[in-house]
Design an enzyme around this catalytic site. Sequence first.
Site, PDB file in Angstrom:
ATOM      1  N   ASP A  60      24.834  57.576  48.652  1.00 42.46           N
ATOM      2  CA  ASP A  60      26.153  57.921  48.030  1.00 42.46           C
ATOM      3  C   ASP A  60      27.176  57.338  49.001  1.00 42.46           C
ATOM      4  O   ASP A  60      27.198  57.854  50.088  1.00 42.46           O
ATOM      5  CB  ASP A  60      26.262  59.451  48.021  1.00 42.46           C
ATOM      6  CG  ASP A  60      27.539  59.940  47.547  1.00 42.46           C
ATOM      7  OD1 ASP A  60      28.701  59.067  47.267  1.00 42.46           O
ATOM      8  OD2 ASP A  60      27.689  61.244  47.083  1.00 42.46           O
ATOM      9  N   SER A 142      39.786  43.933  44.234  1.00 49.89           N
ATOM     10  CA  SER A 142      40.607  43.752  42.759  1.00 49.89           C
ATOM     11  C   SER A 142      41.757  42.988  42.749  1.00 49.89           C
ATOM     12  O   SER A 142      42.274  43.179  43.977  1.00 49.89           O
ATOM     13  CB  SER A 142      40.875  45.158  42.280  1.00 49.89           C
ATOM     14  OG  SER A 142      41.845  45.201  41.184  1.00 49.89           O
ATOM     15  N   TYR A 155      44.464  53.550  43.046  1.00 48.14           N
ATOM     16  CA  TYR A 155      43.204  52.723  42.647  1.00 48.14           C
ATOM     17  C   TYR A 155      44.105  51.411  43.536  1.00 48.14           C
ATOM     18  O   TYR A 155      43.092  50.692  44.449  1.00 48.14           O
ATOM     19  CB  TYR A 155      42.908  52.427  41.372  1.00 48.14           C
ATOM     20  CG  TYR A 155      42.117  51.251  41.228  1.00 48.14           C
ATOM     21  CD1 TYR A 155      40.746  51.130  41.556  1.00 48.14           C
ATOM     22  CD2 TYR A 155      42.665  50.049  40.809  1.00 48.14           C
ATOM     23  CE1 TYR A 155      39.965  50.210  41.502  1.00 48.14           C
ATOM     24  CE2 TYR A 155      41.729  48.972  40.439  1.00 48.14           C
ATOM     25  CZ  TYR A 155      40.428  49.037  40.813  1.00 48.14           C
ATOM     26  OH  TYR A 155      39.578  48.019  40.780  1.00 48.14           O
ATOM     27  N   LYS A 159      42.477  49.667  46.810  1.00 47.84           N
ATOM     28  CA  LYS A 159      41.634  48.268  46.878  1.00 47.84           C
ATOM     29  C   LYS A 159      42.605  47.336  47.762  1.00 47.84           C
ATOM     30  O   LYS A 159      42.165  46.443  48.455  1.00 47.84           O
ATOM     31  CB  LYS A 159      41.670  47.801  45.547  1.00 47.84           C
ATOM     32  CG  LYS A 159      40.687  48.491  44.701  1.00 47.84           C
ATOM     33  CD  LYS A 159      39.070  47.977  45.230  1.00 47.84           C
ATOM     34  CE  LYS A 159      38.152  48.569  44.132  1.00 47.84           C
ATOM     35  NZ  LYS A 159      36.887  48.178  44.657  1.00 47.84           N
TER      36      LYS A 159
END
Length: 319
Positions: A60, A142, A155, A159
């Site tokens: 994890d 990304s 997000y 990134k």
Amino acid sequence: MSSPKTYLITGTTSGIGLALVQQLLSQSQNVIATGRNIVSRFPSDLVTSHPDNLKLLELDIASPLPHLQSIAAQAWDLFPGGIDVLFNNAGMSAMKPFEEASEEYISQIYTVNLFGPMRLTQAFLPLFRNNRKGVTIAFTSSSSTYTPLPFMSHYSASKSALSTTITSLAKELLPFHISVLAFECGGTVTNLGQPRQSSLSPSPSPSSLLSPPPPPQETPYAQGITSLITMFTRDPPAYMPGSPSKMAKTMVSVINKIQKGEKVPVRLVLGSDAWESVNQNLDETQQVLQEWKHVSWGTDRDGVKGGAEVDYLRAVSIL
């Protein structure tokens, strides 16, 4: 024939991670596929058809550093000679108005996308530094690091921080012959937007919009987020042209170039949509820099020549 390389890949139960495993197995490489509940979620046919060069390992990415250090030590001994490539691929995404993001949501998205990969890399670095052959650390990032969308601030920020960390880390690890790179991907059909826990229930991301989702709850931002979701659902293939299998094939090819001693960028944009949007961003950034140069340069102390020193520019160069 050269001996197989050993890859450890995070987030391999679907999407790009699973495609990476499949690509590497097709090349007879050794793969340690990791993820949460990996045994139950990983395709069983791959396990049975590759008994010698595929191992599953529960991991994890949100675990604390001491646990990841124990996982790294365990993983190192799964194949002879240790690990050649650490591929930090696991991630999560969601659309969420900035104002409405809970502390739990913010903590989780930063942990999965940034702190987790950083900790796992920390856990492996002592093993890599003491390993005399060249190794590679790769990350799935990304293109939104350049082109953040509305309602995806957390997000994009996570990134962006990851790609910035990678750029600096690559320079730190040069003396140890450890290569570092980020693949900054555009729209690709994956399960990236699926929640890690049902309690979080984030809205779908562009990566998971294959069918129209239920309308968001009525909030001051409902119209804006509905408009963005509608844009993606109008023609999903057009907004998500990336192929996970082609992404994986390209990623492996680039890593092979590194291991042959060829020079590749630390940050590599993947996807035609990513290339066009990043190119637009860079053009616009250059335009803004030139138009506002007099303001930027006007903040220096009196009497200094201005500009950056040559050695500083060398230190921050991406080339």
